[in-house]
Design an enzyme around this catalytic site. Structure first.
Site, short mmCIF file in Angstrom:
data_model
loop_
_atom_site.label_atom_id
_atom_site.label_comp_id
_atom_site.label_asym_id
_atom_site.label_seq_id
_atom_site.Cartn_x
_atom_site.Cartn_y
_atom_site.Cartn_z
N ASP A 1 5.86 8.35 -22.94
CA ASP A 1 4.49 7.88 -23.20
C ASP A 1 3.92 8.53 -24.46
O ASP A 1 2.89 8.09 -24.97
CB ASP A 1 3.57 8.24 -22.02
CG ASP A 1 3.17 7.02 -21.20
OD1 ASP A 1 3.21 5.90 -21.74
OD2 ASP A 1 2.80 7.21 -20.03
N LYS B 1 6.05 -2.63 -15.88
CA LYS B 1 6.97 -1.73 -16.59
C LYS B 1 8.33 -1.70 -15.87
O LYS B 1 9.38 -1.74 -16.49
CB LYS B 1 6.37 -0.32 -16.68
CG LYS B 1 5.17 -0.26 -17.64
CD LYS B 1 4.41 1.07 -17.56
CE LYS B 1 3.12 0.99 -18.37
NZ LYS B 1 2.32 2.24 -18.34
N GLN C 1 1.36 7.43 -14.63
CA GLN C 1 0.36 6.41 -14.95
C GLN C 1 -1.05 7.02 -14.84
O GLN C 1 -1.37 7.70 -13.87
CB GLN C 1 0.51 5.21 -14.00
CG GLN C 1 -0.37 4.03 -14.35
CD GLN C 1 -0.02 3.35 -15.67
OE1 GLN C 1 1.11 3.41 -16.14
NE2 GLN C 1 -1.00 2.71 -16.28
N1 GUN Z 1 -3.00 4.01 -18.53
C1 GUN Z 1 -3.37 3.09 -19.44
N2 GUN Z 1 -2.43 2.96 -20.39
C2 GUN Z 1 -1.45 3.81 -20.07
C3 GUN Z 1 -0.19 4.12 -20.68
O1 GUN Z 1 0.20 3.59 -21.73
N3 GUN Z 1 0.55 5.05 -20.02
C4 GUN Z 1 0.14 5.65 -18.89
N4 GUN Z 1 0.93 6.57 -18.34
N5 GUN Z 1 -1.02 5.40 -18.31
C5 GUN Z 1 -1.79 4.46 -18.91
#
Ligand code: GUN
Length: 292
Positions: free
Chosen positions: A119, A52, A96
């Site tokens: 998110d 990311k 995350q």
């Molecule tokens: N863990 C797995 N997928 C995601 C996501 O799209 N965002 C976040 N913050 N954690 C994740």
């Protein structure tokens, strides 16, 4: 069969965002800024967050990575979230997941300012999605919708079967596909661990969105000819022939199901890259909405 090529489509989307950032900055705005909180050293999480951050650089965003110990308390983590809420130099941020056992995820998510919740995990965003209002749509469902749109997949009146009811994918995906609009207007069935006659239901699907995290769960005998298949699964399976020691396996048995499908996403190179591009798109939206 045609591939729903997430790698190619996400590159297109990222090119568009890069152009948008360029114009945005030329007009005197500061660069969009995404921050990510990463707690602990979970291998998959580290990989995702690094991807990311790298994607931010690629499109000209500023980014910040905040790494915290896996012994952090819930109160301390919420204090970090509140700092980012208050920081006017940051347009959007993510925490995350998963988080360590001592922390209740929903407490942390509830602490995120919905306007910075790129998110799309805050209940306010999920509620707004359900009501067809402007909202941050979680990156994976947003990426899937973008992919269906860019391949002009017909969704109106189709039977869409969503496998899995997770808050991150299955639940928002089912809402998006049933909403009035495009992509949407589908008749949606959500299947989960308590579903009876799952193979029969899947067999009646025009569109399958598989997000159960079980490698090769959907097999060719379960699908009808001409189905559109979106595979969200990315389970790491040990593979000593690979440098990394593992390979990524989807929820759908690609080799056999692809022979019957009209369209199908590969794993990797399908939904995964779209997810990251959609997070960037959400951050761009957050940056455009800011007042400073
Ligand atoms: N863990 C797995 N997928 C995601 C996501 O799209 N965002 C976040 N913050 N954690 C994740």
């Amino acid at each position: 069969m045609r591939l729903l090529d997430g790698k190619h489509t996400s590159q297109q989307l990222r090119n568009e965002i890069r152009e948008e950032v360029k114009k945005f900055v030329e007009k005197g705005n500061r660069r969009p800024h995404l921050a990510a909180i990463l707690v602990g050293n979970n291998g998959a999480s580290v990989t995702y967050v690094n991807a990311k951050i790298k994607a931010c650089e690629e499109v000209g965003f500023a980014s910040s990575l905040i790494r915290l110990s896996d012994t952090i308390s819930q109160a301390e983590l919420i204090a970090e979230v509140e700092k980012l809420n208050a920081d006017e130099s940051i347009d959007g941020f993510i925490v995350q997941l998963p988080l360590p056992d001592q922390i209740r995820e929903h407490k942390v998510i509830m602490a995120i300012d919905p306007k910075k919740d790129v998110d799309g995990f805050h209940p306010q965003n999920l509620g707004r999605i359900a009501l067809n209002m402007h909202a941050f749509v979680p990156a994976t469902p947003a990426g899937i919708v973008e992919l269906l749109d860019r391949y002009n997949i017909e969704t109106g009146g189709k039977h869409c079967v969503v496998l899995g009811r997770s808050h991150i994918v299955g639940l928002p995906m089912s809402i998006l596909m049933s909403r009035n609009g495009y992509p949407g207007n589908s008749t949606v069935t959500i299947c989960h661990s308590h579903t009876q006659n799952l193979p029969e239901i899947v067999h009646s699907a025009d569109i399958i969105i598989a997000a159960v995290g079980r490698p090769n769960f959907v097999t060719a005998d379960m699908v009808k000819e001409g189905v559109v298949v979106v595979d969200v699964g990315i389970t790491r399976v040990v593979d000593t022939t690979k440098k990394s020691g593992y390979r990524l396996v989807g929820d759908v048995e690609f080799d056999t199901v692809s022979k019957k499908a009209a369209f199908i996403t590969p794993v990797p190179g399908g939904v995964g890259p779209m997810t990251i591009a959609s997070l960037l798109k959400n951050t761009m939206i957050a940056a455009r909405r800011r007042k400073v």
